[in-house]
Structure formats: structure tokens, C-alpha cells
Design an enzyme around this catalytic site. Structure first.
Site, PDB file in Angstrom:
ATOM      1  N   GLN A  36       9.430   3.270   1.245  1.00  0.00           N
ATOM      2  CA  GLN A  36       9.768   1.963   0.677  1.00  0.00           C
ATOM      3  C   GLN A  36       9.315   1.877  -0.776  1.00  0.00           C
ATOM      4  O   GLN A  36       8.363   2.552  -1.186  1.00  0.00           O
ATOM      5  CB  GLN A  36       9.113   0.846   1.494  1.00  0.00           C
ATOM      6  N   HIS A  63       6.690   4.130   4.692  1.00  0.00           N
ATOM      7  CA  HIS A  63       6.700   3.007   5.630  1.00  0.00           C
ATOM      8  C   HIS A  63       6.392   3.522   7.025  1.00  0.00           C
ATOM      9  O   HIS A  63       5.570   2.957   7.731  1.00  0.00           O
ATOM     10  CB  HIS A  63       8.039   2.283   5.606  1.00  0.00           C
ATOM     11  N   HIS A 125      -0.872   0.006  13.396  1.00  0.00           N
ATOM     12  CA  HIS A 125       0.402  -0.562  13.838  1.00  0.00           C
ATOM     13  C   HIS A 125       1.478   0.515  13.932  1.00  0.00           C
ATOM     14  O   HIS A 125       2.229   0.573  14.922  1.00  0.00           O
ATOM     15  CB  HIS A 125       0.846  -1.656  12.859  1.00  0.00           C
ATOM     16  N   GLU A 126       1.559   1.363  12.903  1.00  0.00           N
ATOM     17  CA  GLU A 126       2.582   2.405  12.893  1.00  0.00           C
ATOM     18  C   GLU A 126       2.363   3.401  14.033  1.00  0.00           C
ATOM     19  O   GLU A 126       3.321   3.861  14.656  1.00  0.00           O
ATOM     20  CB  GLU A 126       2.599   3.127  11.546  1.00  0.00           C
ATOM     21  N   LYS A 129       3.117   1.450  17.520  1.00  0.00           N
ATOM     22  CA  LYS A 129       4.530   1.139  17.758  1.00  0.00           C
ATOM     23  C   LYS A 129       5.405   2.380  17.779  1.00  0.00           C
ATOM     24  O   LYS A 129       6.300   2.502  18.635  1.00  0.00           O
ATOM     25  CB  LYS A 129       5.047   0.171  16.695  1.00  0.00           C
ATOM     26  N   HIS A 130       5.164   3.317  16.879  1.00  0.00           N
ATOM     27  CA  HIS A 130       6.061   4.463  16.728  1.00  0.00           C
ATOM     28  C   HIS A 130       5.410   5.797  17.099  1.00  0.00           C
ATOM     29  O   HIS A 130       5.999   6.601  17.818  1.00  0.00           O
ATOM     30  CB  HIS A 130       6.576   4.542  15.294  1.00  0.00           C
TER      31      HIS A 130
END
Length: 239
Positions: A36, A63, A125-126, A129-130
Site C-alpha cells: 500500500q 499490507h 491482526h495480519e 486473520k491471514h
């Protein structure tokens, strides 16, 4: 006895189905590697905040690295006790990640008085979630290390600068941006936009695809590109 047996069988069945779903959730077809432009993150009505380390350099930042399916859907939040986020596994990666994978979201005023973004919160978070959905291929340390290596391998800003596309607040052709990236990398890129505080469309994210094996520099042609949400020409904001 019959009643007892009839109640036990469904429970076992549910356990097996649950385990099967966990396995399926960890399977995927390829990665989206998403970078990003920080100027576009900051030039919105929401604005942005910088980490305690200060304003990052004027460059694209990571990102995330997101497992995806060929049909455009994606697995998420494949969390378990085995792959829970561990800050200690970030210790040797933090210096690189602070430079190349910085957070820009402002903290909630209800929860903290800080005006700084939180890099560790972003990384958690990354991963949650991923990254957890790629745990069978990349454990936590390898996930961040591999992603940062991808960032080091392709210098998007330099590719654009070499072709006269500068973060100077002017408008540029999305097709030209896509074209010069393909010429430099050999692969089609997905271009994502957002809007600035005045409602003007601006270059926000550039997406490349990576093979699910996570071999070194394993960029591939995208099985499916992310939805295009840009007009023909977009602003490349100053940062």
C-alpha cells in the site's frame, strides 16, 4: 443404552466434521501479496497516525500476504492454540518490519491516550486473520520473513519512478501503472484505489500473486485479480 449410544455418535460426528473444516480452512490456492501507498492511507477523511518510531520513509509498505482461492474467496481466522501469535517470534524481524510493514491506523481514543499507531497490533491482526491460514506452509516467523523478502525483491516505487510516475499529487493512468509493473516484474498486477478527503480517487494498493508453495521469489500470474475499483486516471499523493 440405546439412548446413550445415539447421543455419543452425533458428538463424534461433529468432532470429525469440525476437524475436517479446520483442515479445509488451512488449504488455499495462492497468495495475494499486497503493498500500500502510505500517502493514500493518510490522505483520507480518517487520516492516519505514525508509529512511535516516527514517520516511515516515503515508500510502499506491506499490507499483507493473504491466502486466496481461485474463485476469489479466501480463508480467514484459522486460529488455533498451535498457531497463536507469539510476539517473541518477532524479535529479530521487528527492525525490518518497522521499516517495511508499518501501521497507520490511529488507536481508539476510548481505549488509549496514545496518538501513535501500533505495529505489533497490525502484525498480530495480519497473522491471526491471514497468516494462520497458511500455517501448514509458513509458520509465524517464516510468514513474516518471507513476506518481507518479497518486499525487498520488488521495489514498486522505483519501478514507477523509472517510468515517470511520481508521488507528486498528480494524476496518472491506471493502465500505464499496470503496464510498467508488468514490464518490470513479468506479471500482471491488481491496482486498488481509495478516495482522499475531497473524494478524489487515488492509488492505494498494488497486488501481485505468489505461489502457495512460498518458494523464494515465487511470483505467479494471478489466477484471479482483485476487483478493480479505480477510474482510468488516479492521483498518486505526496507522502
Amino acid at each position: 443404552m440405546k439412548m446413550a449410544n445415539s447421543s455419543i455418535i452425533p458428538i463424534k460426528f461433529l468432532i470429525l466434521v469440525g476437524l475436517a473444516n479446520i483442515c479445509v480452512s488451512q488449504d488455499f490456492d495462492f497468495f495475494y501479496f499486497v503493498q500500500q501507498w502510505p500517502g493514500s492511507s493518510c490522505d483520507t477523511k480518517q487520516g492516519c497516525c505514525f508509529p512511535q518510531t516516527g514517520k516511515p520513509a516515503s515508500n510502499f509498505t506491506v499490507h499483507g500476504l493473504w491466502p486466496n482461492f481461485n474463485n476469489g474467496s479466501f480463508p480467514s481466522n484459522c486460529k488455533s492454540v498451535e498457531n497463536s501469535f507469539d510476539e517473541s517470534k518477532m524479535s529479530d524481524i521487528v527492525p525490518r518490519a518497522e521499516t517495511s510493514w508499518a501501521a497507520f491506523s490511529c488507536p481508539s481514543k476510548k481505549k488509549t491516550n496514545s496518538t501513535n499507531s501500533d505495529n505489533m497490533k497490525l502484525w498480530k491482526h495480519e497473522w491471526d486473520k491471514h497468516g494462520t491460514c497458511s500455517h501448514s506452509v509458513l509458520h509465524q516467523h517464516a510468514y513474516f520473513d518471507f513476506t518481507l523478502n518479497l518486499k525487498d525483491h520488488i521495489d514498486l516505487l522505483q519501478i514507477l519512478l523509472n517510468n515517470g510516475i511520481k508521488p507528486d499529487g498528480k494524476n496518472y493512468s491506471v493502465e500505464k501503472i499496470r503496464q510498467v509493473i508488468k514490464e518490470a516484474t513479468g506479471f500482471e498486477a491488481g491496482i486498488r484505489c481509495n478516495t482522499d478527503a475531497s473524494g478524489n480517487s487515488q492509488l492505494n494498493e498494488i497486488v501481485l500473486c505468489v505461489d502457495k508453495s512460498a518458494a523464494s521469489r515465487s511470483f505467479i500470474e494471478c489466477p484471479i485479480l482483485p476487483d478493480a475499483n479505480c477510474p482510468d486516471n488516479v492521483e498518486f499523493p505526496i507522502f
